[in-house]
Design a protein around this motif. Structure first.
Motif, PDB file in Angstrom:
ATOM      1  N   ARG A  41       0.705  -1.196  -0.011  1.00 13.96           N
ATOM      2  CA  ARG A  41      -0.142  -0.015  -0.084  1.00 13.96           C
ATOM      3  C   ARG A  41       0.854   1.158   0.260  1.00 13.96           C
ATOM      4  NH1 ARG A  41      -5.173  -1.370   4.257  1.00 13.96           N
ATOM      5  NH2 ARG A  41      -5.565  -3.223   3.032  1.00 13.96           N
ATOM      6  N   GLU A  42       2.062   1.126   0.205  1.00 12.15           N
ATOM      7  CA  GLU A  42       3.213   2.335   0.272  1.00 12.15           C
ATOM      8  C   GLU A  42       3.719   2.583  -0.868  1.00 12.15           C
ATOM      9  OE1 GLU A  42       5.313   1.582   3.636  1.00 12.15           O
ATOM     10  OE2 GLU A  42       3.695   1.573   5.208  1.00 12.15           O
ATOM     11  N   LEU A  43       3.735   1.635  -1.826  1.00 11.80           N
ATOM     12  CA  LEU A  43       4.531   1.662  -2.898  1.00 11.80           C
ATOM     13  C   LEU A  43       4.241   2.757  -4.090  1.00 11.80           C
ATOM     14  CD1 LEU A  43       5.383  -1.898  -3.639  1.00 11.80           C
ATOM     15  CD2 LEU A  43       6.701  -0.353  -2.556  1.00 11.80           C
ATOM     16  N   PRO A  44       4.897   3.556  -4.401  1.00 11.52           N
ATOM     17  CA  PRO A  44       4.537   4.546  -5.590  1.00 11.52           C
ATOM     18  C   PRO A  44       3.962   3.818  -6.780  1.00 11.52           C
ATOM     19  CG  PRO A  44       6.776   4.471  -5.443  1.00 11.52           C
ATOM     20  CD  PRO A  44       6.279   3.592  -4.328  1.00 11.52           C
ATOM     21  N   ALA A  45       3.114   4.660  -7.836  1.00 13.25           N
ATOM     22  CA  ALA A  45       2.606   3.975  -9.028  1.00 13.25           C
ATOM     23  C   ALA A  45       4.041   3.358  -9.866  1.00 13.25           C
ATOM     24  CB  ALA A  45       1.810   4.772  -9.680  1.00 13.25           C
ATOM     25  N   GLY A  46       3.917   2.532 -10.460  1.00 11.83           N
ATOM     26  CA  GLY A  46       5.037   2.027 -11.334  1.00 11.83           C
ATOM     27  C   GLY A  46       6.254   1.335 -10.689  1.00 11.83           C
ATOM     28  N   PHE A  47       6.118   1.414  -9.401  1.00  6.58           N
ATOM     29  CA  PHE A  47       7.337   0.634  -8.647  1.00  6.58           C
ATOM     30  C   PHE A  47       7.599  -0.804  -9.012  1.00  6.58           C
ATOM     31  CE2 PHE A  47       9.490  -1.257  -5.001  1.00  6.58           C
ATOM     32  CZ  PHE A  47      10.639  -0.488  -4.771  1.00  6.58           C
ATOM     33  N   ARG A  48       8.673  -0.894  -9.131  1.00  9.15           N
ATOM     34  CA  ARG A  48       9.276  -2.451  -9.457  1.00  9.15           C
ATOM     35  C   ARG A  48      10.463  -2.800  -8.362  1.00  9.15           C
ATOM     36  NH1 ARG A  48       6.746  -5.288 -13.567  1.00  9.15           N
ATOM     37  NH2 ARG A  48       5.562  -4.062 -15.316  1.00  9.15           N
ATOM     38  N   LEU A  49      10.394  -3.917  -7.736  1.00  9.63           N
ATOM     39  CA  LEU A  49      11.621  -4.121  -7.320  1.00  9.63           C
ATOM     40  C   LEU A  49      12.351  -5.410  -7.881  1.00  9.63           C
ATOM     41  CD1 LEU A  49      13.244  -4.259  -4.472  1.00  9.63           C
ATOM     42  CD2 LEU A  49      11.662  -6.083  -3.613  1.00  9.63           C
ATOM     43  N   ALA A  50      13.712  -4.882  -8.113  1.00  7.87           N
ATOM     44  CA  ALA A  50      14.401  -6.039  -9.024  1.00  7.87           C
ATOM     45  C   ALA A  50      15.104  -7.055  -8.331  1.00  7.87           C
ATOM     46  CB  ALA A  50      15.471  -5.102  -9.878  1.00  7.87           C
ATOM     47  N   VAL A  51      14.916  -8.268  -8.697  1.00  9.45           N
ATOM     48  CA  VAL A  51      15.624  -9.567  -7.980  1.00  9.45           C
ATOM     49  C   VAL A  51      16.509  -9.974  -9.030  1.00  9.45           C
ATOM     50  CG1 VAL A  51      15.363 -11.586  -7.089  1.00  9.45           C
ATOM     51  CG2 VAL A  51      13.843  -9.685  -6.583  1.00  9.45           C
ATOM     52  N   ASN A  52      17.830 -10.371  -8.799  1.00  9.95           N
ATOM     53  CA  ASN A  52      18.720 -10.851  -9.892  1.00  9.95           C
ATOM     54  C   ASN A  52      18.379 -12.320  -9.945  1.00  9.95           C
ATOM     55  OD1 ASN A  52      21.031  -8.916 -10.701  1.00  9.95           O
ATOM     56  ND2 ASN A  52      20.333  -8.439  -8.478  1.00  9.95           N
ATOM     57  N   LEU A  53      18.391 -13.059 -11.082  1.00  7.88           N
ATOM     58  CA  LEU A  53      18.221 -14.419 -11.184  1.00  7.88           C
ATOM     59  C   LEU A  53      19.658 -14.702 -11.928  1.00  7.88           C
ATOM     60  CD1 LEU A  53      14.987 -15.377 -13.133  1.00  7.88           C
ATOM     61  CD2 LEU A  53      15.785 -15.748 -10.711  1.00  7.88           C
ATOM     62  N   SER A  54      20.502 -15.751 -10.916  1.00  6.72           N
ATOM     63  CA  SER A  54      21.564 -16.265 -11.512  1.00  6.72           C
ATOM     64  C   SER A  54      21.172 -17.181 -12.859  1.00  6.72           C
ATOM     65  CB  SER A  54      22.168 -17.084 -10.535  1.00  6.72           C
ATOM     66  OG  SER A  54      21.536 -18.409 -10.330  1.00  6.72           O
ATOM     67  N   PRO A  55      22.358 -17.289 -13.631  1.00 11.70           N
ATOM     68  CA  PRO A  55      22.178 -18.272 -14.831  1.00 11.70           C
ATOM     69  C   PRO A  55      21.682 -19.491 -14.458  1.00 11.70           C
ATOM     70  CG  PRO A  55      24.169 -16.965 -15.302  1.00 11.70           C
ATOM     71  CD  PRO A  55      23.700 -16.638 -13.857  1.00 11.70           C
ATOM     72  N   LEU A  56      22.332 -20.163 -13.270  1.00  8.18           N
ATOM     73  CA  LEU A  56      21.752 -21.577 -12.910  1.00  8.18           C
ATOM     74  C   LEU A  56      20.508 -21.476 -12.580  1.00  8.18           C
ATOM     75  CD1 LEU A  56      24.841 -22.335 -10.671  1.00  8.18           C
ATOM     76  CD2 LEU A  56      24.279 -23.117 -12.910  1.00  8.18           C
ATOM     77  N   GLN A  57      19.784 -20.297 -12.014  1.00  3.33           N
ATOM     78  CA  GLN A  57      18.344 -20.266 -11.718  1.00  3.33           C
ATOM     79  C   GLN A  57      17.826 -20.312 -12.778  1.00  3.33           C
ATOM     80  OE1 GLN A  57      18.719 -16.882  -8.432  1.00  3.33           O
ATOM     81  NE2 GLN A  57      16.903 -18.099  -7.836  1.00  3.33           N
ATOM     82  N   PHE A  58      18.028 -19.509 -13.731  1.00  2.00           N
ATOM     83  CA  PHE A  58      17.232 -19.159 -14.995  1.00  2.00           C
ATOM     84  C   PHE A  58      17.033 -20.607 -15.686  1.00  2.00           C
ATOM     85  CE2 PHE A  58      16.831 -17.913 -19.309  1.00  2.00           C
ATOM     86  CZ  PHE A  58      15.626 -17.307 -19.493  1.00  2.00           C
ATOM     87  N   ARG A  59      18.055 -21.222 -15.796  1.00  2.00           N
ATOM     88  CA  ARG A  59      18.082 -22.465 -16.692  1.00  2.00           C
ATOM     89  C   ARG A  59      17.291 -23.723 -16.161  1.00  2.00           C
ATOM     90  NH1 ARG A  59      24.078 -21.392 -17.376  1.00  2.00           N
ATOM     91  NH2 ARG A  59      24.143 -20.015 -19.481  1.00  2.00           N
ATOM     92  N   ARG A  60      16.880 -23.548 -14.818  1.00  2.00           N
ATOM     93  CA  ARG A  60      15.967 -24.314 -14.191  1.00  2.00           C
ATOM     94  C   ARG A  60      14.534 -24.473 -15.011  1.00  2.00           C
ATOM     95  NH1 ARG A  60      17.312 -26.550  -9.413  1.00  2.00           N
ATOM     96  NH2 ARG A  60      15.118 -27.271  -8.790  1.00  2.00           N
ATOM     97  N   HIS A  61      14.241 -25.700 -15.048  1.00  8.59           N
ATOM     98  CA  HIS A  61      12.985 -25.725 -15.845  1.00  8.59           C
ATOM     99  C   HIS A  61      11.758 -25.241 -15.017  1.00  8.59           C
ATOM    100  CE1 HIS A  61      12.839 -29.485 -13.410  1.00  8.59           C
ATOM    101  NE2 HIS A  61      11.653 -29.660 -13.460  1.00  8.59           N
ATOM    102  N   ASP A  62      11.829 -25.327 -13.789  1.00  8.66           N
ATOM    103  CA  ASP A  62      10.492 -24.857 -12.739  1.00  8.66           C
ATOM    104  C   ASP A  62      10.991 -23.640 -12.334  1.00  8.66           C
ATOM    105  OD1 ASP A  62      12.655 -25.634 -11.119  1.00  8.66           O
ATOM    106  OD2 ASP A  62      11.826 -26.758  -9.648  1.00  8.66           O
ATOM    107  N   ILE A  63      11.717 -22.853 -12.867  1.00  5.75           N
ATOM    108  CA  ILE A  63      11.914 -21.422 -12.254  1.00  5.75           C
ATOM    109  C   ILE A  63      10.630 -20.696 -12.336  1.00  5.75           C
ATOM    110  CG2 ILE A  63      12.808 -20.522 -14.448  1.00  5.75           C
ATOM    111  CD1 ILE A  63      13.459 -19.590 -10.729  1.00  5.75           C
ATOM    112  N   VAL A  64       9.816 -20.517 -13.503  1.00  6.06           N
ATOM    113  CA  VAL A  64       8.824 -19.850 -13.710  1.00  6.06           C
ATOM    114  C   VAL A  64       7.622 -20.335 -12.759  1.00  6.06           C
ATOM    115  CG1 VAL A  64       6.577 -19.406 -15.175  1.00  6.06           C
ATOM    116  CG2 VAL A  64       9.284 -19.671 -16.026  1.00  6.06           C
TER     117      VAL A  64
END
Length: 812
Positions: free
Chosen positions: A617-640
């Motif tokens: 409720r406190e976040l401004p409009a359009g706010f996004r929190l960025a989280v890093n995905l390592s290549p190992l995480q991204f290549r996992r079939h169940d990451i989504v």
């Protein structure tokens, strides 16, 4: 002249066939009449013997027992009147005539007697005999047969006449259908067949009229479709003329027969001159292997994509074009040639070469950068494993480099780095590779080493030469370097281990006073022991539900024009109760080496979603929190599924989350990667390419993959004030992102001139110590979110200089 039967009208054919059938039927009937009569007589005689006579014997049995002549006469008298019966006799069992009755009006030349015993129960009472006239039987059946044949003949004649009339009537209706069809064929679209006659003909006429209506409607739609097709072809020709790409076509002999911009005088290629020629006849330059493969594709009639070669334009200048094509076949399956598209990629290739150079070389020293070195090291290790040879790795670190920057400024530091790079390149042998890994860290790769003495000799010479003064007026001090040496496979089986051990050896050389080199030795494993301790502690922490000691710090992201908070980046921190604050570069690298990257990344993802839920409720409009995905995480079939689960568990909409993916995670350009990114987008999650320009920087995946933002690496931003090359790279990245309609975020903004440069070039968002360092989550919420609802001016409304001072004070 009588026409041939096949040209007779339908009515005549029907009448002739019916008459022929009638004549054949009568002839067959009369031919078999006599035989049929005989068969009928035999059948009647057999019926008298087998059915009538036994019945009559049973009927007179009682009268014969009583020898009641009157009763016997009454029963036999009617039968003597039957056709063909001459006389009937009844004799006793002893043969005595008991009764006889004759038909006085009948006499026959041929007769036959039928005799049958008369019984009552088991007692035989006598014999019943019937004399019949065989000729009378035959005459009777012949008469009946003649009558039947006459009736059949009459029936056939009547049927033939009826069928003839019906055929004439049907022929008239059919002629009506034919006249209607002829009229429609001649253009009388309003003509219709008359609906009259029997139900079948009415149904036929109705179906014919309905068919005509549908055909006329279909013809109308076809005319409209032809008009639309003509308009579409006209638009296609106009688009093809205006497009930078052009279409081409060849015949079955692979000779050009069509170009879409044949009449365009401004086109760089003289396309009319190319008509009638084969592609291999006009190629000026091409990779021989690629040309061989292309010719093989043509011979096998296979489709091909992105075949590149150089030809000369109408001015004689070499230009590179890229073509794709597919074989064409006619309806009978015969090969008719190729059709495809071509484009001029000269400027694109030059840009790609430039970007590739920038991505694989350090812009300050022009040495290979870390990604390029990693690739060369991987190849050298693979060759050494096959050949059983050794690889030498010399890691150099400038002693006191930070002090040079502090005392003499970054310009002097950059001069020292360039001087070091020049001397490295001048001292190494052909086949060796020199690279810059970090700010003051250089490495030399010796792919084929026979003994450690070669590495020691090179290290000694480089330490001596790199330690010589610059010369008068260039630098008022004597530089010094420390070197760590490792050998493959003696000191490590992979690149990570070799570099890690080389760093340990450099640290020992510095510990020994600097200005020298050290080989990696087993007693240096204390550093490795600490690494194993950190790994064990990290495993223990990750097994705990709350991840005790782990925490997310949030670095605010602001708009450069108005200074408004628009997002943040979640950065992992770890404070160990005994080891203290551990740098992410240490424990993240250990996590990747130990196979804990997924567990660590999962904790970061879940914690980030938990924080978003608490701040929702406190976040401004359009706010996004960025989280890093390592290549190992991204290549996992169940990451989504994992990301979707984290969002769902915390009831956080995907629009609040941004995933940062490194270039190395996208190197494998597969359909699975495209689908994975698309599924992230379906969840509403934004996708950012992290550290763009430091990795592979392929324009291909920027075009293919569904990305939202590019993040300019801090190494480019930090050198904006002192390096024109860095400014050119940043400007190129912003221009590229704008062309691809991607957002841009600059990392590591630490000065007002950097902010102004980025804003002037069109960058809209940035993060860095100019605005705020990475803050603990609760402090970020207090200073950047909670203050948005108060009257006091929040940090996002202060000037960049005030931000910097404000958060510097808060940090102190």
């Amino acid at each position: 002249m009588i026409p041939k039967p096949r040209n007779w009208p339908l009515v005549v054919r029907a009448l002739v066939l019916m008459l022929a059938a009638q004549v054949a039927g009568l002839a067959l009937l009369f031919a078999n009449g006599e035989r049929l009569a005989d068969r009928a007589a035999e059948s009647a005689f057999a019926r008298l013997r087998d059915e009538v006579l036994p019945s009559l014997a049973r009927a007179i049995a009682a009268a014969a027992l009583d020898q009641d002549r009157d009763e016997i006469g009454r029963l036999l008298a009617p039968w003597v009147e039957a056709d063909g019966v001459l006389a009937i006799q009844l004799r006793t069992a002893s043969g005595q005539l008991l009764y006889e009755v004759r038909n006085p009006q009948r006499a026959a030349e041929t007769s036959s007697t039928l005799a049958l015993p008369v019984t009552l129960g088991a007692e035989e009472l006598g014999t019943l005999a019937v004399m019949v006239d065989l000729e009378a039987f035959r005459s009777l059946t012949r008469s009946a047969a003649s009558s039947s044949m006459l009736l059949v003949a009459c029936g056939l004649s009547a049927g033939t006449l009826f069928l003839a009339l019906l055929a004439v009537r049907l022929a008239g209706r059919v002629e009506g259908l034919a006249r209607a069809a002829t009229a429609i064929a001649e253009g009388a679209t309003g003509a219709r067949a008359p609906v009259a006659g029997p139900p079948e003909l009415r149904a036929l006429a109705g179906a014919f009229n309905a068919m005509v209506d549908r055909l006329l409607e279909a013809n109308h739609r076809l005319a409209e479709e032809r008009e639309r097709l003509a308009n579409s072809e006209r638009r296609f020709r106009e688009f093809a003329q205006a497009a930078s790409d052009w279409l081409w076509e060849t015949d079955a002999d692979h000779r050009f027969v069509y170009f879409s911009q044949l009449d365009n005088p401004e086109h760089p290629f003289d396309q009319p001159r190319l008509l009638g020629k084969r592609r291999q006849d006009v190629i000026a330059e091409c990779d021989p292997e690629l040309l061989r493969q292309h010719l093989e594709d043509l011979a096998q009639r296979r489709p091909f994509r992105d075949f590149r070669y150089a030809i000369r334009d109408r001015h004689g200048t070499l230009r590179t074009i890229e073509v794709s094509g597919r074989p064409q076949f006619d309806t009978c399956g015969r090969f008719t040639g190729y059709r495809g598209v071509a484009r001029d990629v000269t400027e694109k290739m030059e840009a790609e070469r430039r970007i590739h150079y920038l991505a694989t070389h350090d812009t300050l020293t022009r040495l290979a950068n870390r990604p390029a070195f990693d690739e060369q090291l991987r190849r050298a290790l693979a060759v050494a494993r096959r050949n059983g040879s050794k690889v030498g790795l010399l890691l150099f670190d400038l002693d006191g480099f930070r002090r040079v920057n502090e005392l003499y400024g970054h310009a002097a530091g950059d001069l020292l780095l360039r001087h070091t790079a020049e001397r490295l390149v001048g001292a190494i042998r052909e086949g060796d590779l020199a690279a810059r890994l970090a700010a003051d860290e250089f490495v030399v790769l010796q792919p084929d080493v026979t003994n450690p003495g070669e590495c020691a000799a090179l290290a000694s010479r480089l330490v001596r030469e790199l330690g010589e003064p610059f010369g008068e007026g260039r630098c008022p001090f004597r530089p010094s370097v420390s070197c760590g040496i490792v050998l493959f496979p003696d000191n490590g089986e992979d690149a990570e281990a070799l570099l890690r051990h080389a760093s340990v050896a450099v640290a020992r050389a510095k510990h020994d006073g600097g200005g020298g080199f050290r080989f990696f030795e087993a007693d240096m494993e204390k550093v490795e022991a600490r690494r194993r301790l950190v790994e064990a502690e990290l495993r223990r922490v990750l097994q705990q539900a709350d991840g005790a000691g782990l925490a997310l710090h949030i670095q605010p992201r602001v708009t450069l024009d108005k200074g408004e908070l628009c997002g943040g980046e979640a950065l992992l921190r770890w404070r160990h109760p005994e080891l203290g604050e551990l740098p992410p570069s240490l424990f993240v690298a250990i996590a990747e080496q130990a196979g804990l990257a997924h567990e660590l990344g999962s904790w970061v993802l879940r914690e980030a979603c938990r924080l978003l839920a608490s701040w929702h409720r406190e976040l401004p409009a359009g706010f996004r929190l960025a989280v890093n995905l390592s290549p190992l995480q991204f290549r996992r079939h169940d990451i989504v599924r994992e990301v979707a689960s984290a969002l769902a568990e915390n009831r956080v909409p995907g629009g609040l989350l941004e995933l940062e993916i490194t270039e190395s995670a996208l190197v494998e350009d597969t359909d699975a990667t495209v689908r994975q990114l698309a599924r992230f987008r379906e969840l509403g999650i934004a996708l950012a390419l992290d550290d763009f320009g430091t990795g592979y920087s392929s324009l291909g995946y920027l075009k293919r993959f569904a990305l939202d933002k590019l993040k300019i690496d801090r190494s480019f931003v930090s050198g904006l004030a002192d390096s024109k090359e860095n400014g050119a790279i940043v400007r190129a990245i912003i221009t590229l992102a704008r062309s691809l309609e991607l957002g841009v975020v600059a990392e590591g903004v630490e000065s007002e001139p950097q902010r102004q440069f980025l804003l002037r070039e069109g960058c809209r968002e940035a993060q860095g110590h100019l605005f705020a360092a990475a803050l603990p989550a609760e402090i970020f919420a207090r200073d950047w979110l909670a203050l948005r609802e108060k009257d006091a001016a929040p940090p996002s409304r202060l000037s960049p200089a005030q931000w910097h001072l404000s958060f510097s004070a808060a940090s102190d």
